[in-house]
Each structure stands twice: as C-alpha cells, then as structure tokens.
Design a protein around this motif. Structure first.
Motif, PDB file in Angstrom:
ATOM      1  N   PRO A 438       0.821  -1.190  -0.030  1.00 59.92           N
ATOM      2  CA  PRO A 438      -0.103   0.036   0.025  1.00 59.92           C
ATOM      3  C   PRO A 438       0.652   1.341   0.046  1.00 59.92           C
ATOM      4  O   PRO A 438       1.774   1.444   0.676  1.00 59.92           O
ATOM      5  N   GLY A 516      -8.412   3.215  -3.618  1.00 57.96           N
ATOM      6  CA  GLY A 516      -7.207   2.498  -3.474  1.00 57.96           C
ATOM      7  C   GLY A 516      -6.284   3.336  -4.433  1.00 57.96           C
ATOM      8  O   GLY A 516      -4.946   3.150  -4.306  1.00 57.96           O
ATOM      9  N   HIS A 520      -4.753   8.448  -1.044  1.00 60.65           N
ATOM     10  CA  HIS A 520      -3.070   8.039  -0.757  1.00 60.65           C
ATOM     11  C   HIS A 520      -2.539   9.590  -0.892  1.00 60.65           C
ATOM     12  O   HIS A 520      -3.153  10.569  -1.438  1.00 60.65           O
ATOM     13  N   THR A 797      -5.099  -1.086   5.945  1.00 59.79           N
ATOM     14  CA  THR A 797      -5.716  -0.220   4.785  1.00 59.79           C
ATOM     15  C   THR A 797      -7.221  -0.510   4.939  1.00 59.79           C
ATOM     16  O   THR A 797      -7.829  -1.584   5.720  1.00 59.79           O
ATOM     17  N   ARG A 868      -6.348  -5.213   7.546  1.00 61.64           N
ATOM     18  CA  ARG A 868      -7.232  -4.457   6.734  1.00 61.64           C
ATOM     19  C   ARG A 868      -8.645  -4.513   7.589  1.00 61.64           C
ATOM     20  O   ARG A 868      -8.936  -5.696   8.247  1.00 61.64           O
ATOM     21  N   LYS A 896      -5.833   4.572   3.245  1.00 61.14           N
ATOM     22  CA  LYS A 896      -5.239   3.489   2.833  1.00 61.14           C
ATOM     23  C   LYS A 896      -3.878   2.988   3.243  1.00 61.14           C
ATOM     24  O   LYS A 896      -3.575   1.797   3.212  1.00 61.14           O
ATOM     25  N   VAL A 897      -3.222   3.935   4.103  1.00 60.75           N
ATOM     26  CA  VAL A 897      -2.059   3.632   4.502  1.00 60.75           C
ATOM     27  C   VAL A 897      -1.949   4.266   5.993  1.00 60.75           C
ATOM     28  O   VAL A 897      -1.734   5.553   6.267  1.00 60.75           O
TER      29      VAL A 897
END
Length: 905
Positions: A438, A516, A520, A797, A868, A896-897
């Motif tokens: 990720p 996704g 980010h 994530t 997750r 997501k991170v």
C-alpha cells in the motif's frame, strides 16, 4: 431480408431470434408464451413452451422449433398459434403441473399472478392426467435468510434462478442436483441460503416464474397502489429501482429491465435495504441543545436561533469564520443550493464535502491531464473492451452491479489486470494480480509505463497527434531502476512487464479505479499517471476504452458538479477568477461573490482549534465517524460556537450538534443524482415525509430567506425549477430538463436542447484542454510511514463490505445487519501466529492517534505486514486511529496507509 408471420412478410434484424422477431413485429411480449425464458439471460430452450411451427421457403419443410434460441433467417414462415402448437404447449404445462401444488395454479385474491400463472392462463388449464405431488411437494421451505425465501415445492426446474446466479451476478451459488424426477435446486453444497456464499442480490427471486423463490416482502406478487421509478441512494452505479407502495408505505423494490444502467439487476442494498426510511430512530422534529440536552422546537424557532447565531458570528468575525459541509447522498439540487447558501447568503467559499474527501484526486488529476475530471466512458462499454485494468478498486463489494459485469468478463477470460494490496474476489480471477505494498502506486505505474516504452508498444500516432510533453515523461521513466522499483512495490518486475504488455497489446483496454488510488499521499499523481498509461497506448476517446473512476457514494459526481468544493463553483469554474465571480454574481442576482479560495474540511478543523473558525453547517455527513483522526475532529467540534447538522438519524456527529434538523430521506423527495458515468437521473418522491421532516432543499431555501436571500425559484422547494436554474448556470448541463431526463437520464455534457447526452469524452483525441498532457513523478514515501513505521510496523488499509454503506447509518437499520453485524480486522495467519492470535480473538489495534478493540479474521488475502478492516460499525470507530496525512494537491485523507500495531486482548 424478410421472414413471414402467418404468410405476411416483415423485415428481419441481424441477430434476432424467432421469439424476438415475432414480439417486435406484433409489439406484444406475450405474443408467444414462455416459461424458462428471461430477456436478461442467454436463451436456454429447456421448457419448449415457446415452440412454433417453422416452414422454409425453399422446400416447404415444416418443423416445430423453440423460438427463444432459434435464429430468424430469410424466407422462414413462422406459425406461432396453430392448433398443433396449442396442443403441444398444453401438454408441456400438464407435465409440469404433475409435480406442482394444485392450490398454486391460480393466483390468490391478495396477490397478482406469477409469470408461471400468467403462462398457464394464456395457454389454458389442462386436465392433469398423471399422478401429482410425489417429488417436490415434500421439500421443506427455507426461511433462514433475512430476505430470500425458498419453497421448492413450487419449483418447475426452469433453471432461470441458476442461470441468473451465474449470468447476471456471476456467483454460481445455485445449482441443480439429482437426475430425472429427483432433480432439484440446491444452494451451495446443498445447504440453506444463510449458510451458502449467497450475496443476496435477489436476481434469482426476480427471475423465478413461480413462488419457489421469493423475498420476505413478496415483491413480485404485490398488488401495489402505485409503483414509482427512482434512483438508488447507495453507491455511484446509479441503479434504477421500481418501488412498490401500499397504503403510503414502501413494500418492496424490483430492478426494471428497461433501466440502461442496471439492466434489471441490483445488489442487496438497492433491492432490500430500504427499511431505514421509516425506522423508529428517524429524527422527526427540529432539536436545539440546551444545558447539554436536546429539546424539540418548531422549525421557526430553529431557523431563528441559527440565523441569529450566524449573523452574530459574521458581524464579529467575518463570513470566513463560517463554513459548510455538503452531502454526496443529497440530490444535485440540494447540493447546489447548499453551496449557493454558503457563498451567497453567508458570503464565503468555505464549502466542502465527500466529493473532495474521497475522489478529489480523480477530478484534479484528470483535469490536469484531459481538462475534464469525470469518467471518459459509459459502463456499457464493457461489452466492447478486450482488457480491463482495475486499479485500487473492489467493485464486487463497493459497486456491486458494475462489479458483477466486470466479474462476468473476468470469468469469460478477458485480459484482466488487478492492482490491489489485497487478493480480492476479482484479483483471484484476474489474469494478472499485482499485489503491491500500500502506498506505492506511483512506483508501480512508472514500472508499467517503463515496460510499454521498452517493448515499443507506445501508440505513436495518437501520442504525436493528440498529446504533449510525452518525451519529458519518456525520458524520466526510462531512467528509472526497475530493480529498485520492484523492491519498493514488492511486485516482481517480470509480472509487471507481462501485465503492461498485455494491456498495451489489447485492441481496446478500459481502466477503472477507486479509493485505492485516490486515498493516498500521492493520489492525484497516481491519477495523472493512469491518464499517461491510457494516452500512451491510445486507449482514450473511443468505445471500450478510457479512464473511469468508480464513485463510492450515489452522488459524488453530482456534488462536485454542483460546486461543493472550496476552489471551484458550480460547473468547475475557478472562483478566484474575477470574470467567473462576475458570472456567478449575475446568475445569482447579487452584487458580488466571495473572492478567495475557501477552506477544505481539514483546514476548517485546524482553523477551529486556532480560534479562527466559529460555525459549521453539516448536511448529511457523519464527519466525526467518516473523516480521519476522530479525536482531532471531536476537539474542534467542541470548540465551535455553533454546529448545525441536517440528518436522518442521531449520528455521532449529530450528537455533538447545537441544532439538529430532521431531513427527508431520498424516498421522500424529488431531485436528481449523477452517477459515476456522468448520467443525470431523476429521483422521484415515493412516500410522504416521516414526522415533521423537510427535504434538505426546503431547509436550505428557508434558511437563505432567513439570512436575507430569496431563492428565485420560489419559497417552496421544487426540484424541476432548481434544475432549470442549474442548467442555466452550468454550461455542460444546458440541454437537461426534468422532462428530458425521463426514465434513463442523460449523460453530460448536454450542451443544448437537441443534444441527447455524451457517451464518450475526448472522442477522436479532442481533449477539453486542447491536447492531453503527460506528467511525470517520482515515488515518494508517505510521511505516515516515514514518521511512524518504526514504532508501528504494520500497515492498516481500510475497505468497504457489500452489506453496508459508509458509516452504516442507513444499512445498520435494515436486515443487512443480520447478514453482517461486525467490522473485523483481517490479519495474515503468519502475522497472527507470531502474536499468538487465533481466529475469533479480539485485538487492540493502535496508532499514534489512538486505539480501538476489534475482532479478528485470519485471512491469506492480506499479505504479511498488512492488515485490513471496514468502517461501518460505530462500536469500532476505526477513524480514531487514522491520521491527518492526505493527498498533497487535494488533502484527500490517506485512509489506505496507516501505521499501526496490534496486540491480543
């Protein structure tokens, strides 16, 4: 070319069956009775009820043939209602009725006829000469599922449910077991519905011609007072729904086959999860918090309280101390009015919403590359593509109807590339799964481009004719070290090479991306690199091509179109440009507009903590639960002079409000939503509002009046009138009207009254910005990991699950909660073993911001080092541990991170 019906010649169409030919000519779907046939399924020909007599012109040879799967051809003579055919059909029905409950041949007075009962009535009731009820009549009904019920004593073995499960949804849950008279439908490995892997889409229920499969609402046999076509309130697919109403209450929902978007299909949320609308938890009266407790008040008292407070703050601190957060669940008209109120009645550009929180990198990145930040193609183009590049999206969970279409193509062997850190359902079926770490999207796309260039697969004619700055991009990418990129992404470079070659060699390649990509640190850069990949291979501007974001909420696209963002007004115009300011001022009938860019949600929060921001109006967003670093947001909300929330339920955010205004659900109002393919569709009022609720649009119009601005469309909210104003303001919506939208909507741009919408953007290389622009970027590690990974070695994530929608405000108040009642932390068994964690245990997961307790699922779909979870249940409140890092250009949070660690509890 012609064929004959009862000796009269008619033109035939390429690819038609005899059944389609006869129905088209006679303009009657009942011209030939059917039993196993469904327009959405491949013709099967198992029941033979649709049989007709066919004579050939050249030799007069006559045969009896199943019309549903026999192609029409030149010179055929069709006789579909002869005495011979009538006898045949009656014999077929008689054989079916030998194993069918006698009491179910005719519909009851309380229900409308099933398709099978209609077929019997059309053919005529035969005398059943054979023994009845020896095979299926003793099968026990299965009522284990919250929504879907089965009574296989009424099954006629038409295979329609099996085929729908396979051909529409692609799940293969239903099947046939046994032989001869012992043949019967099974679920999974011959279990009950609730123990099978059924995704509860209801396609089997809708196609079943009897009551062997029904839903708990008995939708297909309801005798409704009225049926209203509307647009689904959940994800950005934009499914059309037919809603049945009896005595003023919603009793069931079906998916109309004539809907262009969903073609007679929907997921369990659209079909079944409507019970929230009249749930006892619905807010019904305006509330003001006094001495820490909410008190019911009249609308006038609530409006006066708000107006007095906002006016006082504006006078003391200025308009920029006030802001609003609008909703991607609200209609276009309501979002338009919300941003208009903030800009015109209050006088600031401090307006933001989920459209920026989740997908702003899409809009920004695509605007930089192409000039327009929206999907380039229609979902129907899947029928014309040869390759699918699915990047950072899990559509079978988050966009189920589109996901089912993509899954069908994967199962049929289309070239498929999935980039995802998790082995999703589609990743398991894909030709290539690039399971990256990720946060390394930019590095992987640089690898992808490197191999397209190295293998000499660039579409040079397209690049040279329609784009600019390619050589700069090429020189940058060609200088990169693939071994280093391999180490960063954790994806074998040879696998990336193979996938890149497969994409570039496809005649038509279609890209889809989701959160996704956008959620980010380098989200906008990733979108621009995806645009590069499409342009360098010529996969833009035609059918079966393009760059297509999968929008998470039902009206993310529309909210952004309407100007729910601090830097652009309605129609994406730059609000800092003096000419644009004059344009809006003239359209809105005011002397001037606010001149400088407003604050995004994170900036509003920070300004509040600094004492500069005093009032926040939130329409339909549970900001406290859905935005990152919830404790940070809570501290800010506590410091506001006034927090106003419009909502359906007492959400976590509403609990902190000073004023709560009860809003109407989408079933209770008119308006439009714009789906992920730019399709503007009508939302039609189905039932009256619950309690003393008002539509968001009416609330905003009322408040604008209190603040001194009279909405020119009138004091009463009228969606059609507001839409007319919108089309006057936004150039790409000029030709849209309430009447022209009809039942299937229009895809913008609709530039004039004679324009029927635009299926494809940038056709023939005609980019809005002139030429498509290439950009290049190096991979940058997110500050989240740079700062915290040594102390917190795992990467969390977040994702969505099929059964729920965002914070679960609506779906948790339906029977979906019975199907999935918990959020789980998915952990690779290798990581779990090192911490002595077993399936079913609970862990404390923690980050630099906080911690939550959560049950565990062990799953090899996540790589070691990655965990997750979903974020639908308030008991977990996962955003207590997510951080403040966001996309550099748009501040979209990096959900997501997240650097975390966890321990068994």
């Amino acid at each position: 070319m012609k064929a004959y019906i009862n000796n009269i010649a008619y033109p035939i169409l390429q690819g038609e069956t005899i059944l389609e030919f006869v129905r088209r000519i006679e303009k009657n779907n009942n011209a030939i009775p059917t039993m196993c046939q469904d327009n959405r399924l491949e013709n099967f020909g198992s029941c033979r009820v649709c049989s007709v007599e066919v004579a050939r012109e050249k030799d007069g040879l006559t045969k009896v043939m199943a019309s549903c799967h026999t192609p029409i051809s030149e010179g055929l003579y069709i006789y579909h209602n002869t005495e011979k055919i009538k006898r045949l059909r009656k014999n077929i029905v008689e054989l079916v009725l030998t194993d069918y409950p006698a009491g179910k041949v005719f519909p009851s007075e309380e229900k409308k006829a099933t398709p099978f009962q209609e077929t019997i009535a059309q053919i005529g009731i035969p005398n059943v000469r054979y023994p009845q009820g020896e095979n299926h009549l003793d099968i026990e009904p299965d009522n284990s599922h919250p929504y879907i019920k089965s009574d296989l004593s009424q099954c006629i073995n038409c295979f329609r449910c099996v085929r729908a499960c396979e051909e529409i949804q692609g799940e293969l849950i239903l099947g046939m077991s046994g032989r001869g008279f012992a043949t019967n439908i099974i679920k999974g490995f011959d279990t009950s519905f609730n123990l099978s892997a059924c995704v509860s889409c209801g396609a089997c229920v809708q196609t079943c011609p009897t009551e062997a499969l029904t839903d708990k609402f008995e939708t297909k046999t309801l005798i409704a007072d009225k049926t209203v076509r509307t647009t689904c309130t959940y994800c950005g697919v934009g499914c059309q729904l037919d809603v049945s109403v009896i005595n003023g209450e919603i009793k069931g929902i079906q998916a109309p086959e004539t809907a262009e978007v969903n073609e007679g299909h929907t997921c369990l949320k659209g079909r079944f999860a409507f019970q929230f609308y009249n749930h006892p938890d619905r807010l019904k009266e305006p509330l003001i918090k006094r001495n820490g407790k909410f008190e019911e008040v009249s609308w006038e008292e609530a409006y006066d309280f708000i107006a007095k407070k906002l006016t006082s703050i504006k006078n003391e601190y200025g308009a920029d101390a006030i802001g609003g957060i609008s909703s991607s669940r609200a209609t276009n008209e309501e979002n338009y009015l919300m941003q208009k109120m903030i800009r015109v009645a209050i006088g600031t550009n401090n307006i933001d919403g989920c459209a920026r929180v989740c997908h702003a990198p899409t809009a920004y990145g695509m605007q930089q590359a192409f000039g327009t930040g929206a999907a380039t193609n229609s979902i129907e183009d899947l029928k014309q593509t040869d390759a699918i590049f699915l990047f950072g999206a899990n559509p079978t969970e988050a966009h189920p109807v589109t996901g089912a279409k993509i899954k069908q193509l994967f199962m049929k062997g289309v070239t498929s590339i999935v980039v995802d850190p998790v082995k999703t359902k589609l990743a398991k079926l894909a030709t290539y799964h690039l399971q990256l770490r990720p946060g390394t999207n930019v590095a992987l796309l640089n690898m992808f481009a490197y191999y397209i260039i190295k293998e000499n697969l660039v579409h040079k004619n397209f690049v040279n004719s329609y784009t600019e700055y390619f050589n700069d991009f090429k020189n940058h990418v060609s200088s990169l070290d693939m071994t280093k990129m391999e180490k960063i992404t954790e994806v074998p470079k040879e696998l990336v090479r193979e996938a890149a070659i497969a994409y570039a060699k496809a005649n038509n390649a279609m890209e889809f991306h989701g959160l996704g990509v956008t959620e980010h640190y380098q989200g906008s850069k990733t979108v621009m690199l995806l645009a590069n990949i499409a342009m360098m291979t010529g996969n833009i501007g035609g059918h079966g091509l393009g760059l297509n974001p999968l929008r998470g909420q039902n009206n993310v696209q529309g909210a952004a179109d309407m100007g729910v963002q601090p830097h652009q007004g309605a129609g994406y115009m730059d609000i800092t440009n003096p000419k644009i300011q004059q344009y809006y001022a003239k359209k809105y009938g005011v002397d001037k507009m606010p001149e400088h860019e407003g604050l995004k949600i994170p900036e509003m929060i920070d300004a509040t903590l600094q004492g500069k921001f005093k009032a926040l109006w939130i329409m339909g967003e549970d900001t406290l639960m859905t935005d990152p670093n919830s404790n940070h947001i809570r501290k800010a909300f506590e410091k506001l002079d006034i927090l106003i929330v419009q909502e359906l339920f007492m959400s976590a955010t509403a609990e902190m409000a000073d004023v709560v205004l009860p809003a109407a659900s989408y079933f209770e109002k008119n308006g439009t939503f714009t789906n992920g393919e730019r399709r503007v569709q009508r939302v039609n009022k189905v039932v009256n509002s619950i309690g003393n609720c008002k539509s968001d649009g009416q609330i905003i119009i009322d408040m604008m009046s209190k603040l001194g601005y009279k909405q020119p469309t009138g004091e009463k909210y009228n969606a059609a009138n507001v839409l007319e104003e919108i089309t006057d303001v936004i150039p790409f919506m000029k030709g849209i009207s309430w009447e022209r939208l009809s039942t299937n909507g229009l895809q913008w741009p609709v530039k004039h009254d004679d324009c029927n919408g635009t299926k494809i953007l940038h056709e023939d290389g005609k980019f809005k910005r002139g030429k498509g622009k290439f950009h290049y970027f190096d991979f940058e590690e997110t500050p989240e990991l740079v700062e915290h990974r040594k102390k917190y070695p795992f990467i969390l994530t977040t994702a969505r699950q099929l059964e729920h929608y965002n914070s679960g405000t609506m779906t948790r108040r339906t029977d979906n909660q019975q199907i999935s009642s918990n959020d789980y932390l998915e952990i690779n068994p290798l990581d779990a073993g090192k911490k002595d964690i077993s399936e079913g245990d609970a862990v404390r997961i923690f980050s630099d911001r906080g911690s939550v307790n959560i049950p565990v699922k062990l799953n090899y779909t996540v790589k070691p080092g990655i965990v997750r979870t979903t974020f639908h249940q308030p008991e977990i409140f996962i955003n207590l541990i997510t951080g403040n890092v966001g996309d550099k250009e748009t501040l979209t949070p990096e959900y997501k991170v997240v650097a975390v660690d966890f321990e068994k509890i």
